[in-house]
Scaffold this active site. Structure first.
Site, PDB file in Angstrom:
ATOM      1  N   ASN A  16      30.037  49.685 -54.568  1.00 10.18           N
ATOM      2  CA  ASN A  16      28.669  49.802 -54.056  1.00 10.18           C
ATOM      3  C   ASN A  16      28.755  50.282 -52.614  1.00 10.18           C
ATOM      4  O   ASN A  16      29.453  49.680 -51.811  1.00 10.18           O
ATOM      5  CB  ASN A  16      27.962  48.447 -54.109  1.00 10.18           C
ATOM      6  CG  ASN A  16      27.863  47.901 -55.514  1.00 10.18           C
ATOM      7  OD1 ASN A  16      27.556  48.629 -56.445  1.00 10.18           O
ATOM      8  ND2 ASN A  16      28.135  46.618 -55.676  1.00 10.18           N
TER       9      ASN A  16
ATOM     10  N   HIS B  39      35.266  48.043 -50.682  1.00 10.39           N
ATOM     11  CA  HIS B  39      35.884  47.247 -51.734  1.00 10.39           C
ATOM     12  C   HIS B  39      35.527  47.822 -53.094  1.00 10.39           C
ATOM     13  O   HIS B  39      34.491  48.445 -53.266  1.00 10.39           O
ATOM     14  CB  HIS B  39      35.482  45.773 -51.647  1.00 10.39           C
ATOM     15  CG  HIS B  39      34.011  45.514 -51.686  1.00 10.39           C
ATOM     16  ND1 HIS B  39      33.171  45.779 -50.635  1.00 10.39           N
ATOM     17  CD2 HIS B  39      33.225  44.991 -52.655  1.00 10.39           C
ATOM     18  CE1 HIS B  39      31.936  45.434 -50.932  1.00 10.39           C
ATOM     19  NE2 HIS B  39      31.925  44.962 -52.174  1.00 10.39           N
TER      20      HIS B  39
ATOM     21  N   HIS C 223      35.243  46.705 -57.146  1.00 12.74           N
ATOM     22  CA  HIS C 223      35.201  45.657 -58.158  1.00 12.74           C
ATOM     23  C   HIS C 223      35.931  46.188 -59.382  1.00 12.74           C
ATOM     24  O   HIS C 223      35.649  47.298 -59.832  1.00 12.74           O
ATOM     25  CB  HIS C 223      33.757  45.345 -58.566  1.00 12.74           C
ATOM     26  CG  HIS C 223      32.917  44.778 -57.474  1.00 12.74           C
ATOM     27  ND1 HIS C 223      32.665  43.427 -57.368  1.00 12.74           N
ATOM     28  CD2 HIS C 223      32.264  45.378 -56.455  1.00 12.74           C
ATOM     29  CE1 HIS C 223      31.877  43.229 -56.317  1.00 12.74           C
ATOM     30  NE2 HIS C 223      31.622  44.397 -55.749  1.00 12.74           N
TER      31      HIS C 223
ATOM     32  N   ASP D 199      36.925  37.519 -57.681  1.00 19.05           N
ATOM     33  CA  ASP D 199      35.561  37.361 -57.172  1.00 19.05           C
ATOM     34  C   ASP D 199      35.143  35.905 -57.362  1.00 19.05           C
ATOM     35  O   ASP D 199      35.464  35.292 -58.388  1.00 19.05           O
ATOM     36  CB  ASP D 199      34.619  38.301 -57.930  1.00 19.05           C
ATOM     37  CG  ASP D 199      33.263  38.422 -57.267  1.00 19.05           C
ATOM     38  OD1 ASP D 199      32.480  37.447 -57.347  1.00 19.05           O
ATOM     39  OD2 ASP D 199      32.979  39.474 -56.688  1.00 19.05           O
ATOM     40  N   ILE D 200      34.409  35.349 -56.419  1.00 22.27           N
ATOM     41  CA  ILE D 200      33.990  33.944 -56.526  1.00 22.27           C
ATOM     42  C   ILE D 200      32.822  33.755 -57.494  1.00 22.27           C
ATOM     43  O   ILE D 200      32.525  32.635 -57.877  1.00 22.27           O
ATOM     44  CB  ILE D 200      33.641  33.333 -55.145  1.00 22.27           C
ATOM     45  CG1 ILE D 200      32.498  34.077 -54.485  1.00 22.27           C
ATOM     46  CG2 ILE D 200      34.875  33.285 -54.257  1.00 22.27           C
ATOM     47  CD1 ILE D 200      31.935  33.370 -53.260  1.00 22.27           C
TER      48      ILE D 200
ATOM     49  N   GLU E  63      26.894  44.824 -50.131  1.00 27.27           N
ATOM     50  CA  GLU E  63      26.537  43.601 -49.416  1.00 27.27           C
ATOM     51  C   GLU E  63      27.532  43.210 -48.336  1.00 27.27           C
ATOM     52  O   GLU E  63      27.180  42.481 -47.415  1.00 27.27           O
ATOM     53  CB  GLU E  63      26.359  42.454 -50.409  1.00 27.27           C
ATOM     54  CG  GLU E  63      25.188  42.673 -51.347  1.00 27.27           C
ATOM     55  CD  GLU E  63      24.988  41.547 -52.341  1.00 27.27           C
ATOM     56  OE1 GLU E  63      25.789  40.582 -52.328  1.00 27.27           O
ATOM     57  OE2 GLU E  63      24.040  41.622 -53.114  1.00 27.27           O
ATOM     58  N   VAL E  64      28.781  43.654 -48.471  1.00 30.81           N
ATOM     59  CA  VAL E  64      29.797  43.332 -47.472  1.00 30.81           C
ATOM     60  C   VAL E  64      30.234  44.642 -46.822  1.00 30.81           C
ATOM     61  O   VAL E  64      30.641  45.569 -47.516  1.00 30.81           O
ATOM     62  CB  VAL E  64      31.015  42.616 -48.106  1.00 30.81           C
ATOM     63  CG1 VAL E  64      32.085  42.338 -47.061  1.00 30.81           C
ATOM     64  CG2 VAL E  64      30.578  41.319 -48.784  1.00 30.81           C
TER      65      VAL E  64
END
Length: 125
Positions: A97, A110, A112, A39-40, A105-106
């Site tokens: 999420n 995905h 995490h 993750d950035i 948000e995307v």
């Protein structure tokens, strides 16, 4: 900004662009079914995102449309990334999420993967 996980897949989302190689990512694992990368904006000493390579917006989308090989491959990838990062023992957290209320948000499914330190309670109220 949270998204509506019932909307069609958006090929311009950041994870689709990472999969196509248009945006760089610090990749830690890749196979036919999944890609994992750091993750950035990490929220733990280890914070890796694992995404399926298919065009899936959410768990519901993935579980209803992906074939058995895609589902098994994605879940195996999550486990491999955890093992490769030495997280099985002492432990780690997975978070997905989904939709607006879930804070997604995307618009690409995905997970995490957090670890590397005690993570505290799951939700603060």
């Amino acid at each position: 900004m949270p998204i509506d996980a019932t909307q069609p897949y958006d090929d311009t989302n950041i994870f689709a662009r990472i999969l196509r190689g248009e945006i760089p990512a610090k990749r830690v694992y890749e196979d036919d079914f999944a890609l994992a990368f750091h993750d950035i904006a990490p929220q733990a000493p280890v914070h890796v995102l694992v995404i399926p390579k298919g065009r899936y917006v959410s768990w519901d989308d993935f579980s209803s449309r992906a074939d058995d090989a895609e589902i098994a491959g994605f879940i195996r990838a999550v486990g491999k990334v955890a093992r490769d990062h030495g997280l099985v023992e002492p432990g780690y957290r997975l978070l997905a999420n989904i939709g607006g209320d879930g804070g997604q948000e995307v618009p690409h499914l995905h997970v995490h993967l957090f670890g590397g330190a005690p993570l505290g309670p799951m939700l603060a109220r």
